[in-house]
Write an enzyme that holds these catalytic residues in place. Structure first.
Site, PDB file in Angstrom:
ATOM      1  N   GLU A 255       0.887  -1.182   0.000  1.00 49.43           N
ATOM      2  CA  GLU A 255       0.000   0.000   0.000  1.00 49.43           C
ATOM      3  C   GLU A 255       0.910   1.213   0.000  1.00 49.43           C
ATOM      4  O   GLU A 255       1.550   1.517   1.005  1.00 49.43           O
ATOM      5  CB  GLU A 255      -0.881  -0.009   1.254  1.00 49.43           C
ATOM      6  CG  GLU A 255      -1.831  -1.180   1.350  1.00 49.43           C
ATOM      7  CD  GLU A 255      -2.942  -1.133   0.317  1.00 49.43           C
ATOM      8  OE1 GLU A 255      -3.203  -0.047  -0.233  1.00 49.43           O
ATOM      9  OE2 GLU A 255      -3.526  -2.190   0.052  1.00 49.43           O
ATOM     10  N   CYS A 289      -2.534   9.010   2.914  1.00 48.84           N
ATOM     11  CA  CYS A 289      -2.223   8.502   1.573  1.00 48.84           C
ATOM     12  C   CYS A 289      -3.332   8.848   0.598  1.00 48.84           C
ATOM     13  O   CYS A 289      -3.075   9.096  -0.573  1.00 48.84           O
ATOM     14  CB  CYS A 289      -1.987   7.006   1.624  1.00 48.84           C
ATOM     15  SG  CYS A 289      -3.305   6.089   2.427  1.00 48.84           S
TER      16      CYS A 289
HETATM   17  P1  NDP Z   1       8.464   4.849   4.350  1.00 46.00           P
HETATM   18  O1  NDP Z   1       8.399   4.082   3.095  1.00 46.00           O
HETATM   19  O2  NDP Z   1       9.584   5.786   4.559  1.00 46.00           O
HETATM   20  O3  NDP Z   1       8.486   3.849   5.601  1.00 46.00           O
HETATM   21  C1  NDP Z   1       7.483   2.872   5.805  1.00 46.00           C
HETATM   22  C2  NDP Z   1       8.004   1.811   6.760  1.00 46.00           C
HETATM   23  O4  NDP Z   1       9.040   1.063   6.130  1.00 46.00           O
HETATM   24  C3  NDP Z   1       8.616   2.383   8.034  1.00 46.00           C
HETATM   25  O5  NDP Z   1       8.288   1.539   9.112  1.00 46.00           O
HETATM   26  C4  NDP Z   1      10.091   2.343   7.726  1.00 46.00           C
HETATM   27  O6  NDP Z   1      10.879   2.321   8.876  1.00 46.00           O
HETATM   28  C5  NDP Z   1      10.187   1.019   6.977  1.00 46.00           C
HETATM   29  N1  NDP Z   1      11.373   0.846   6.147  1.00 46.00           N
HETATM   30  C6  NDP Z   1      12.237   1.779   5.680  1.00 46.00           C
HETATM   31  N2  NDP Z   1      13.198   1.189   4.902  1.00 46.00           N
HETATM   32  C7  NDP Z   1      12.920  -0.136   4.873  1.00 46.00           C
HETATM   33  C8  NDP Z   1      13.510  -1.263   4.217  1.00 46.00           C
HETATM   34  N3  NDP Z   1      14.588  -1.148   3.441  1.00 46.00           N
HETATM   35  N4  NDP Z   1      12.939  -2.477   4.393  1.00 46.00           N
HETATM   36  C9  NDP Z   1      11.829  -2.610   5.141  1.00 46.00           C
HETATM   37  N5  NDP Z   1      11.227  -1.590   5.788  1.00 46.00           N
HETATM   38  C10 NDP Z   1      11.753  -0.358   5.649  1.00 46.00           C
HETATM   39  O7  NDP Z   1       7.033   5.573   4.468  1.00 46.00           O
HETATM   40  P2  NDP Z   1       6.577   6.636   5.542  1.00 46.00           P
HETATM   41  O8  NDP Z   1       6.672   6.062   6.903  1.00 46.00           O
HETATM   42  O9  NDP Z   1       7.266   7.932   5.252  1.00 46.00           O
HETATM   43  O10 NDP Z   1       5.006   6.773   5.215  1.00 46.00           O
HETATM   44  C11 NDP Z   1       4.489   7.700   4.331  1.00 46.00           C
HETATM   45  C12 NDP Z   1       4.139   7.024   3.030  1.00 46.00           C
HETATM   46  O11 NDP Z   1       3.217   5.985   3.255  1.00 46.00           O
HETATM   47  C13 NDP Z   1       3.472   7.951   2.037  1.00 46.00           C
HETATM   48  O12 NDP Z   1       4.015   7.758   0.748  1.00 46.00           O
HETATM   49  C14 NDP Z   1       2.026   7.503   2.048  1.00 46.00           C
HETATM   50  O13 NDP Z   1       1.328   7.794   0.872  1.00 46.00           O
HETATM   51  C15 NDP Z   1       2.183   6.039   2.294  1.00 46.00           C
HETATM   52  N6  NDP Z   1       0.952   5.481   2.845  1.00 46.00           N
HETATM   53  C16 NDP Z   1       0.189   4.663   2.042  1.00 46.00           C
HETATM   54  C17 NDP Z   1      -1.017   4.168   2.500  1.00 46.00           C
HETATM   55  C18 NDP Z   1      -1.861   3.282   1.647  1.00 46.00           C
HETATM   56  O14 NDP Z   1      -2.782   2.682   2.171  1.00 46.00           O
HETATM   57  N7  NDP Z   1      -1.608   3.164   0.358  1.00 46.00           N
HETATM   58  C19 NDP Z   1      -1.510   4.501   3.850  1.00 46.00           C
HETATM   59  C20 NDP Z   1      -0.619   5.344   4.595  1.00 46.00           C
HETATM   60  C21 NDP Z   1       0.560   5.815   4.084  1.00 46.00           C
HETATM   61  P3  NDP Z   1      11.373   3.736   9.505  1.00 46.00           P
HETATM   62  O15 NDP Z   1      10.194   4.638   9.596  1.00 46.00           O
HETATM   63  O16 NDP Z   1      11.871   3.334  10.817  1.00 46.00           O
HETATM   64  O17 NDP Z   1      12.409   4.254   8.539  1.00 46.00           O
END
Ligand code: NDP
Length: 521
Positions: A255, A289
């Protein structure tokens, strides 16, 4: 009930050193005040592997609870959530800086509903299905389609909705009979830890649900351990997650980001459209999102729409959330997000856009805020119209007609949600079908997310797979086909060795009779 602080201590001691030096910790900041509200361990790969081992050991027992047993625990959790709503809301606010209303309407109401929904619908979506086949060769046999829990599910979540988007995806995974390890965003781990305490109080067996606090590397380590990964976050990280899942050949559901368009036709109820544009672009400070990220308005009503929206946006109060009704727009949760918002607004202004409301960041009271902003004279050369801003901004563009609106709406790598406003709902529905998005609402926005019966997922770069509906729980299972031949069966079936001319001709004739009666027109 245990406090969040106690939960941290337990989590920390359970992790031992997790392959990292003792004392490796993440400070959790309240973005509305700048104060550090807690610290959580930054777990390494060894700690995650140990959690996975415990989760796997606990899973068969949880699966054996059956749908009814698991539903009982989930329904207790539903009641627990509502009994402890104040504490959950204040925990969400403390790590996100969002308003009381954003935490209550979009998080508590979601999770409250979701516990009951999955408790009730898991058996309907996952129960054994008896299947009839038109294939002659299986006549007389019992055919069953079965959904088997995958085992250990990894859920990785973002920071914008710690309860709805991180924890929420764990509920159907648990209802399906899996163990779950949740890796919340390093920015917002506290709500997940609190929910783990709540589930334990509600009788969820030990280690069926665990929270792996940490940064991106902890998420990457989790993918190496689990049987399926449910990821919500940015498209950039989503690609990395998909690559890692592909290497292990495990299923993945993504997502991802969005750039959701709103199209306003000249026959729309403009007051309603303006209220929806204002609310669904600024709600949660635009950090949703499926928030409205750009609007296309038909030329005859453009000026009136812009005037209405600008007035409504200017009236919004921004700041550190107090109790109910204190402010409309809360903090910018993730520090780098502020730079993205500023960059998109500056880029638009540089290229000729005008700011009709807001346009500035602020750090009142030590917090991190951005004024609700309306941009006009925008076009697709600007980042604010093509890249995910994820902030309280609404760029509004004039279009000649609905066709231009649809063309521009589809001119995006993303395809998450979208909306069309018109009094001609039949036409609205036709336009909805032309928009390349996982969801389109007519005379509404975002509300599709609340209907758990509907699939929620993205087209194009907005994701793979979906949450909610039958697909939202079946993805946590593997399908097994079971074929049972009755005990009083032939010793040898007619299609088997030795092949005999007469039998083979008879079977070939029967296939023709059964499947050859159609026409080739
Ligand atoms: P990120 O992609 O930066 O992070 C998401 C999660 O992935 C965090 O827990 C992060 O950890 C973790 N992560 C980072 N690098 C890795 C890796 N290499 N392998 C596995 N996990 C990893 O997203 P954001 O937290 O900034 O969230 C915002 C984004 O989420 C926006 O683009 C938004 O549109 C999207 N979103 C989509 C939704 C949907 O339903 N389609 C709903 C809500 C949000 P850490 O934070 O510790 O770096």
């Amino acid at each position: 009930m245990a406090t969040v602080e106690q939960a941290h201590v337990e989590q920390a001691s359970a992790s031992e050193n997790g392959g990292k030096p003792l004392g490796d910790e993440i400070q959790v900041e309240n973005p509305a005040t700048g104060q550090i509200v807690a610290t959580v361990p930054d777990l390494g790969a060894e700690a995650v592997a140990a959690m996975a081992q415990r989760g796997r050991a606990a899973q068969p027992g949880w699966e054996a609870y059956g749908f009814d047993g698991r539903a009982r625990v989930l329904l207790r959790a539903q009641k627990w959530l509502m009994d402890n709503a104040e504490q959950v809301v204040s925990t969400i606010i403390s790590e996100t800086g969002k308003t009381f209303e954003d935490a209550t309407f979009a998080e508590i109401s979601y999770a409250g509903n979701a516990f009951g929904f999955w408790a009730k619908h898991a058996p309907e979506y996952l129960g054994d299905e008896r299947v009839k086949s038109s294939q002659l060769l299986v006549k007389g046999k019992k055919l069953i389609q079965r959904y088997r829990p995958l085992g250990l599910i990894g859920v990785i979540g973002p920071w914008n909705y710690p309860l709805t988007n991180s924890f929420g995806d764990c509920i159907p995974a648990l209802a399906a009979g899996n163990s779950v390890i949740l890796k919340p965003s390093e920015i917002t781990p506290l709500t997940s830890l609190l929910m783990a305490e709540g589930l334990r109080e509600c009788g969820l067996p030990e280690n069926v649900f665990q929270v792996a606090t940490g940064r991106g590397e902890t998420g990457a380590a989790l993918i190496e351990e689990v049987d399926m990964i449910m990821f919500t976050g940015s498209t950039r990280t989503g690609r990395k997650v998909a690559e890692a899942a592909a290497r292990r050949l495990i299923p993945v559901s993504l997502e991802l980001g969005g750039k959701d368009p709103m199209i306003v036709l000249s026959d729309a109820d403009l007051e309603r459209a303006a209220n929806f544009a204002t609310y669904y672009s600024m709600q949660n400070a635009g950090q949703t999102c499926i928030s409205i990220e750009r609007a296309y308005v038909e030329e005859p009503v453009y000026d009136e729409f812009v005037a209405k929206v600008s007035e409504k946006v200017r009236a919004l109060r921004v700041g550190a959330p107090g109790g109910p009704g204190s402010v409309e727009v809360g903090a910018i949760t993730f520090p780098p997000q502020l730079a993205t918002i500023e960059d998109h607004v500056a880029d638009a202004v540089d290229k000729g856009a005008r700011v009709l409301a807001g346009g500035q960041g602020s750090s009142q009271g030590g917090g991190r805020f951005y004024e609700p902003t309306v941009l006009v004279d925008v076009d697709h050369t600007m980042k604010c119209m093509t890249e995910e801003t994820f902030g309280p901004t609404l760029p509004i563009m004039k279009v000649a007609d609905a066709d231009e609106g649809v063309r521009l709406a589809n001119d995006s790598p993303y395809g998450l949600a979208s909306s069309v406003f018109t009094r001609d709902t039949e036409r609205g529905e036709q336009i909805a079908r032309r928009i390349e998005a996982g969801a389109t609402t007519v005379n509404d926005a975002m509300i599709n997310y609340a209907a758990l019966e509907l699939p929620m997922g993205g087209a194009k770069a907005s994701g793979l797979g979906s949450r909610h509906g039958a697909g939202g729980i079946r993805k946590y299972t593997s399908q097994q086909a079971i074929v049972v031949t009755p005990k009083l069966a032939l010793k040898r079936e007619p299609h088997m060795y030795p092949y005999k001319s007469r039998t083979s001709r008879m079977l070939a004739g029967m296939f023709k009779l059964l499947y050859g009666r159609g026409k080739r027109d």
